[in-house]
Design a protein around this motif. Structure first.
Motif, PDB file in Angstrom:
ATOM      1  N   VAL A 191      16.332 -15.230  -3.887  1.00  0.00           N
ATOM      2  CA  VAL A 191      16.452 -13.853  -3.069  1.00  0.00           C
ATOM      3  C   VAL A 191      16.535 -14.622  -1.606  1.00  0.00           C
ATOM      4  O   VAL A 191      16.561 -15.750  -1.406  1.00  0.00           O
ATOM      5  N   SER A 192      16.310 -13.700  -0.731  1.00  0.00           N
ATOM      6  CA  SER A 192      16.314 -13.892   0.681  1.00  0.00           C
ATOM      7  C   SER A 192      15.161 -14.438   1.051  1.00  0.00           C
ATOM      8  O   SER A 192      14.258 -14.787   0.339  1.00  0.00           O
ATOM      9  N   PRO A 193      15.007 -14.744   2.361  1.00  0.00           N
ATOM     10  CA  PRO A 193      13.807 -15.458   2.906  1.00  0.00           C
ATOM     11  C   PRO A 193      12.596 -14.542   2.393  1.00  0.00           C
ATOM     12  O   PRO A 193      11.171 -14.904   2.664  1.00  0.00           O
ATOM     13  N   GLY A 194      12.782 -13.326   2.463  1.00  0.00           N
ATOM     14  CA  GLY A 194      11.704 -12.390   1.982  1.00  0.00           C
ATOM     15  C   GLY A 194      10.794 -11.871   3.269  1.00  0.00           C
ATOM     16  O   GLY A 194       9.585 -11.313   2.882  1.00  0.00           O
ATOM     17  N   GLU A 195      11.378 -11.790   4.178  1.00  0.00           N
ATOM     18  CA  GLU A 195      10.510 -11.503   5.537  1.00  0.00           C
ATOM     19  C   GLU A 195      10.921  -9.969   5.984  1.00  0.00           C
ATOM     20  O   GLU A 195      10.152  -9.284   6.739  1.00  0.00           O
ATOM     21  N   GLN A 196      11.831  -9.321   5.106  1.00  0.00           N
ATOM     22  CA  GLN A 196      11.818  -8.055   5.497  1.00  0.00           C
ATOM     23  C   GLN A 196      11.095  -6.939   4.790  1.00  0.00           C
ATOM     24  O   GLN A 196      10.492  -7.080   3.785  1.00  0.00           O
ATOM     25  N   TYR A 197      10.620  -5.934   5.650  1.00  0.00           N
ATOM     26  CA  TYR A 197       9.407  -4.895   5.080  1.00  0.00           C
ATOM     27  C   TYR A 197      10.297  -3.852   4.243  1.00  0.00           C
ATOM     28  O   TYR A 197      11.331  -3.467   4.606  1.00  0.00           O
ATOM     29  N   LEU A 198       9.439  -3.566   3.406  1.00  0.00           N
ATOM     30  CA  LEU A 198       9.868  -2.408   2.638  1.00  0.00           C
ATOM     31  C   LEU A 198       8.734  -1.359   2.247  1.00  0.00           C
ATOM     32  O   LEU A 198       7.510  -1.566   2.669  1.00  0.00           O
ATOM     33  N   VAL A 230      10.038  10.620   3.562  1.00  0.00           N
ATOM     34  CA  VAL A 230       9.406  10.675   2.265  1.00  0.00           C
ATOM     35  C   VAL A 230       8.924   9.059   2.149  1.00  0.00           C
ATOM     36  O   VAL A 230       9.527   8.291   1.668  1.00  0.00           O
ATOM     37  N   SER A 231       8.042   9.064   2.900  1.00  0.00           N
ATOM     38  CA  SER A 231       7.443   7.370   3.265  1.00  0.00           C
ATOM     39  C   SER A 231       5.926   7.534   2.720  1.00  0.00           C
ATOM     40  O   SER A 231       5.205   8.281   3.035  1.00  0.00           O
ATOM     41  N   THR A 232       5.551   6.270   2.462  1.00  0.00           N
ATOM     42  CA  THR A 232       3.859   6.071   2.227  1.00  0.00           C
ATOM     43  C   THR A 232       3.442   5.554   3.467  1.00  0.00           C
ATOM     44  O   THR A 232       2.161   5.787   3.631  1.00  0.00           O
ATOM     45  N   GLY A 233       4.205   5.269   4.385  1.00  0.00           N
ATOM     46  CA  GLY A 233       3.691   4.596   5.770  1.00  0.00           C
ATOM     47  C   GLY A 233       2.959   3.231   5.626  1.00  0.00           C
ATOM     48  O   GLY A 233       2.372   2.990   6.716  1.00  0.00           O
ATOM     49  N   GLU A 234       3.248   2.693   4.357  1.00  0.00           N
ATOM     50  CA  GLU A 234       2.736   1.366   4.318  1.00  0.00           C
ATOM     51  C   GLU A 234       3.786   0.353   3.859  1.00  0.00           C
ATOM     52  O   GLU A 234       4.439   0.511   2.884  1.00  0.00           O
ATOM     53  N   LEU A 235       3.843  -0.339   4.883  1.00  0.00           N
ATOM     54  CA  LEU A 235       4.882  -1.334   4.896  1.00  0.00           C
ATOM     55  C   LEU A 235       4.653  -2.763   4.230  1.00  0.00           C
ATOM     56  O   LEU A 235       3.253  -3.256   4.748  1.00  0.00           O
ATOM     57  N   HIS A 236       5.285  -3.372   3.489  1.00  0.00           N
ATOM     58  CA  HIS A 236       5.047  -4.675   2.891  1.00  0.00           C
ATOM     59  C   HIS A 236       6.141  -5.746   3.027  1.00  0.00           C
ATOM     60  O   HIS A 236       7.384  -5.147   2.587  1.00  0.00           O
ATOM     61  N   THR A 237       6.218  -6.818   3.152  1.00  0.00           N
ATOM     62  CA  THR A 237       7.435  -7.948   3.213  1.00  0.00           C
ATOM     63  C   THR A 237       7.487  -7.962   1.679  1.00  0.00           C
ATOM     64  O   THR A 237       6.876  -7.590   0.757  1.00  0.00           O
ATOM     65  N   LYS A 239       8.232 -10.621   0.510  1.00  0.00           N
ATOM     66  CA  LYS A 239       7.203 -11.737  -0.197  1.00  0.00           C
ATOM     67  C   LYS A 239       5.820 -11.192  -0.663  1.00  0.00           C
ATOM     68  O   LYS A 239       5.607 -11.538  -1.733  1.00  0.00           O
ATOM     69  N   GLU A 240       5.332 -10.189   0.128  1.00  0.00           N
ATOM     70  CA  GLU A 240       4.006  -9.819  -0.270  1.00  0.00           C
ATOM     71  C   GLU A 240       4.320  -8.957  -1.372  1.00  0.00           C
ATOM     72  O   GLU A 240       3.349  -8.987  -2.285  1.00  0.00           O
ATOM     73  N   ILE A 241       5.263  -8.432  -1.610  1.00  0.00           N
ATOM     74  CA  ILE A 241       5.299  -7.504  -3.011  1.00  0.00           C
ATOM     75  C   ILE A 241       5.440  -8.085  -4.194  1.00  0.00           C
ATOM     76  O   ILE A 241       4.885  -7.896  -5.333  1.00  0.00           O
ATOM     77  N   ILE A 242       6.173  -9.464  -4.098  1.00  0.00           N
ATOM     78  CA  ILE A 242       6.358 -10.299  -5.117  1.00  0.00           C
ATOM     79  C   ILE A 242       4.883 -10.835  -5.460  1.00  0.00           C
ATOM     80  O   ILE A 242       4.765 -11.011  -6.658  1.00  0.00           O
ATOM     81  N   SER A 243       4.177 -11.334  -4.484  1.00  0.00           N
ATOM     82  CA  SER A 243       2.841 -11.565  -4.717  1.00  0.00           C
ATOM     83  C   SER A 243       1.920 -10.646  -5.356  1.00  0.00           C
ATOM     84  O   SER A 243       1.199 -10.958  -6.340  1.00  0.00           O
ATOM     85  N   LEU A 244       1.985  -9.453  -4.980  1.00  0.00           N
ATOM     86  CA  LEU A 244       1.420  -8.309  -5.759  1.00  0.00           C
ATOM     87  C   LEU A 244       1.989  -7.992  -7.049  1.00  0.00           C
ATOM     88  O   LEU A 244       1.103  -7.868  -8.194  1.00  0.00           O
ATOM     89  N   PHE A 245       3.142  -8.182  -7.373  1.00  0.00           N
ATOM     90  CA  PHE A 245       3.493  -8.182  -8.587  1.00  0.00           C
ATOM     91  C   PHE A 245       2.868  -9.206  -9.660  1.00  0.00           C
ATOM     92  O   PHE A 245       2.409  -9.243 -10.787  1.00  0.00           O
ATOM     93  N   GLN A 246       2.901 -10.597  -9.011  1.00  0.00           N
ATOM     94  CA  GLN A 246       2.334 -11.796  -9.928  1.00  0.00           C
ATOM     95  C   GLN A 246       0.825 -11.479  -9.997  1.00  0.00           C
ATOM     96  O   GLN A 246       0.413 -11.678 -11.334  1.00  0.00           O
ATOM     97  N   SER A 247       0.024 -10.949  -9.098  1.00  0.00           N
ATOM     98  CA  SER A 247      -1.561 -10.779  -9.237  1.00  0.00           C
ATOM     99  C   SER A 247      -1.468  -9.627 -10.364  1.00  0.00           C
ATOM    100  O   SER A 247      -2.361  -9.697 -11.263  1.00  0.00           O
ATOM    101  N   ALA A 248      -0.616  -8.556 -10.100  1.00  0.00           N
ATOM    102  CA  ALA A 248      -0.946  -7.624 -11.183  1.00  0.00           C
ATOM    103  C   ALA A 248      -0.455  -7.940 -12.673  1.00  0.00           C
ATOM    104  O   ALA A 248      -1.235  -7.194 -13.510  1.00  0.00           O
ATOM    105  N   LEU A 249       0.552  -8.633 -12.633  1.00  0.00           N
ATOM    106  CA  LEU A 249       1.050  -9.271 -14.109  1.00  0.00           C
ATOM    107  C   LEU A 249      -0.137 -10.371 -14.716  1.00  0.00           C
ATOM    108  O   LEU A 249      -0.175 -10.401 -15.989  1.00  0.00           O
ATOM    109  N   GLY A 250      -0.596 -11.158 -13.688  1.00  0.00           N
ATOM    110  CA  GLY A 250      -1.257 -12.166 -14.182  1.00  0.00           C
ATOM    111  C   GLY A 250      -0.172 -13.370 -14.668  1.00  0.00           C
ATOM    112  O   GLY A 250      -0.704 -14.148 -15.429  1.00  0.00           O
TER     113      GLY A 250
END
Length: 300
Positions: A191-198, A230-237, A239-250
């Protein structure tokens, strides 16, 4: 019973909007093409009215006159990013020509309320006019055409600018599906360096946004032609989202950050200045949404 016409229902987002409105008791008519696949809506086809558009504008006008819907929800689009030259006709035909044909068909009946679909890619670097690519430029152009119908023919319209939509039954080739597939394995992904916000918005919240847009049009005649995010108003990079994925999956996900360059005109931070729909709110946070996504729960 409220009657609507919906386009784009064979796609992921459109199929969910269709099913959501069915559960709400709407009388639904859809406009498709003969070559469309009905796989995403096969379970509800018997409950809706289908018009296969053959490209003859007069047939479309006649159908709109027959239905005389309360509102049109327009979700049909050719989403082609990084297009090749030979894909230009598809972008123009779907995002501008068909869009305009729908508006013209509305002009010849009593339907005057329109809920359209845009993208945050229309505002690269959060500037007023700066489409990321030709796809976003065609979406922007269609909104200019809409303004004509608002001014000349008394249409009332709301356009919803969508962000990154996801859901547990999403079969599109999105990064989230690839991450889920390789979690806990030795497979890797570049993937890219992962600093873009989503800004990840769950499909169920997108569905309620379309309903809220209609409710606003129907209850407030002062609304003429508005754009809402149509936005959550909550931005995550990323990298952060992939980290959340790993935490949720274990489970470990082997991601090679920086192995791919950023795309040309990469959106590093989405537009944050859209107005938010009145009487609409996010119900699925990214944490709850990712948990549902990873478990494969029913989106509703």
């Amino acid at each position: 019973m409220k009657t609507c016409i919906i386009t784009g229902v064979t796609g992921y987002i459109g199929s969910h909007v269709l099913k959501y409105l069915l559960r709400k008791g709407w009388n639904i008519h859809i406009v498709t093409r003969h070559e469309s696949s009905y796989a995403n809506i096969a379970d509800v086809l018997s409950r809706i009215h289908v018009f296969e558009y053959d490209g003859n504008i007069h047939n479309l006008i006649a159908y709109f006159q027959q239905v005389n819907a309360k509102v049109v929800f327009h979700l049909a689009a050719a989403v082609i990013t990084n297009n090749q030259p030979e894909q230009i006709p598809a972008l123009i035909q779907s995002n501008i020509q068909f869009y305009t044909e729908v508006l013209e068909a509305m002009r010849h009946c009593d339907t005057r309320q329109f809920v359209g679909t845009g993208t945050y890619w229309q505002n690269y670097n959060s500037t007023t006019y700066n489409p990321v690519d030709l796809y976003a430029a065609t979406k922007e152009a269609s909104e200019k055409i809409l303004q004509y119908y608002v001014d000349a023919h008394h249409f009332r319209a709301i356009t919803l600018r969508l962000f990154d939509v996801y859901g547990e039954d999403d079969k599109r080739p999105k990064l989230w599906n690839l991450l889920r597939d390789i979690a806990g394995t030795e497979k890797t992904i570049d993937v890219s360096p992962g600093e873009q916000y989503l800004d990840l918005v769950h499909i169920s919240d997108v569905c309620t946004a379309y309903e809220a847009a209609f409710n606003l049009l129907d209850s407030d005649i002062s609304v003429k032609n508005e754009v809402y995010g149509v936005s959550t108003g909550e931005l995550h990079t990323l990298k952060e989202i992939i980290s959340l994925f790993q935490s949720a999956l274990g489970k470990t996900i082997h991601v090679n950050f920086g192995k791919r360059p950023y795309k040309e005109r990469e959106v590093m931070k989405p537009m944050c200045e859209y107005k938010i729909l009145p009487n609409w709110q996010i119900n699925i946070t990214i944490y709850k949404g990712l948990e549902k996504f990873l478990k494969g729960d029913n989106y509703s």
